[in-house]
Design an enzyme around this catalytic site. Structure first.
Site, short mmCIF file in Angstrom:
data_model
loop_
_atom_site.label_atom_id
_atom_site.label_comp_id
_atom_site.label_asym_id
_atom_site.label_seq_id
_atom_site.Cartn_x
_atom_site.Cartn_y
_atom_site.Cartn_z
N HIS A 46 -2.00 -2.81 -3.60
CA HIS A 46 -3.48 -2.92 -3.13
C HIS A 46 -4.82 -2.34 -4.16
CE1 HIS A 46 -6.91 -0.24 0.51
NE2 HIS A 46 -7.21 -1.79 -0.04
N HIS A 71 0.73 -0.84 -0.15
CA HIS A 71 0.58 -0.27 0.03
C HIS A 71 1.10 1.37 -0.09
CE1 HIS A 71 -3.72 -1.90 1.74
NE2 HIS A 71 -2.56 -2.74 2.38
N ASP A 88 -3.33 2.82 -5.28
CA ASP A 88 -2.40 2.50 -4.61
C ASP A 88 -1.17 0.97 -4.73
OD1 ASP A 88 -3.96 1.12 -2.59
OD2 ASP A 88 -2.61 1.92 -1.06
N GLU A 111 2.32 -0.60 4.12
CA GLU A 111 2.61 0.46 4.24
C GLU A 111 3.37 1.18 3.38
OE1 GLU A 111 -0.28 2.18 3.30
OE2 GLU A 111 -1.79 1.35 4.71
#
Length: 181
Positions: free
Chosen positions: A151, A30, A161, A112
């Site tokens: 994602h 992400h 993303d 992330e």
């Protein structure tokens, strides 16, 4: 493996147990920045720990009551902070489907990258992401090259993303599969 060696661990309250007999078999990349396009604010950590001040920025009003987490964040500096043990279910994928199977959080690890869709990520981030990913794939053998995705691949039309500036070729070339250490 629950915790990634050499990473700061800050527990998030936003996780739960994976379903019985569920095995980790997917890695989802992400991106996140809070506020959008701003880095190093500390607000990602506050979001994932439920302590974000929704009045701190006009764009944060939509975050009120949101319960979201990822297993870890790779910051622009290359620092990695883990929020959820890898064997637990982090709340990162939302409505998601991979190869016809829904509820990706049940069987995925979410990483992330501090960033946004419209800017390249840093060399330090790639170095850290590659290191963390290698540890993950060495510990979770069901995660193969084809099961490391963005994602956007599991929330098509809803998420974009990690974005067009994420260098998938650079990332994947650096990984080694089947190299149990």
């Amino acid at each position: 493996m629950d915790l990634i060696a050499d990473c700061q661990f800050t527990p998030s309250p936003f996780y739960d147990e994976r379903p019985d007999n569920e095995q980790v078999s997917l890695l989802v990349i992400h991106n996140i920045s809070l506020p959008a396009g701003q880095y190093g604010t500390g607000d990602i950590k506050r979001l994932f720990t439920g302590t974000i001040d929704c009045n701190a920025h006009p764009s944060y009003h939509d975050l009120a009551g949101i319960k979201v987490s990822a297993h870890c964040v790779v910051y622009r500096t290359g620092e990695v902070e883990q929020f959820v043990p890898l064997t637990k279910r982090a709340w990162h994928a939302g409505l998601s489907v991979f190869q016809g199977r829904s509820r990706c959080n049940d069987y995925a690890i979410g990483i992330e990258m501090e960033g946004c869709d419209t800017e390249p990520f840093t060399d330090a981030q790639y170095q850290s992401l590659i290191g963390v990913t290698q540890k993950i794939i060495d510990s979770f053998p069901l995660i193969t090259a084809g099961r490391i995705i963005g994602h956007s691949d599991i929330a098509f039309g809803r998420k974009t993303d990690p974005g067009e500036f994420f260098d998938w070729c650079r990332y994947r070339k650096a990984l080694s599969f089947g190299s149990k250490k």
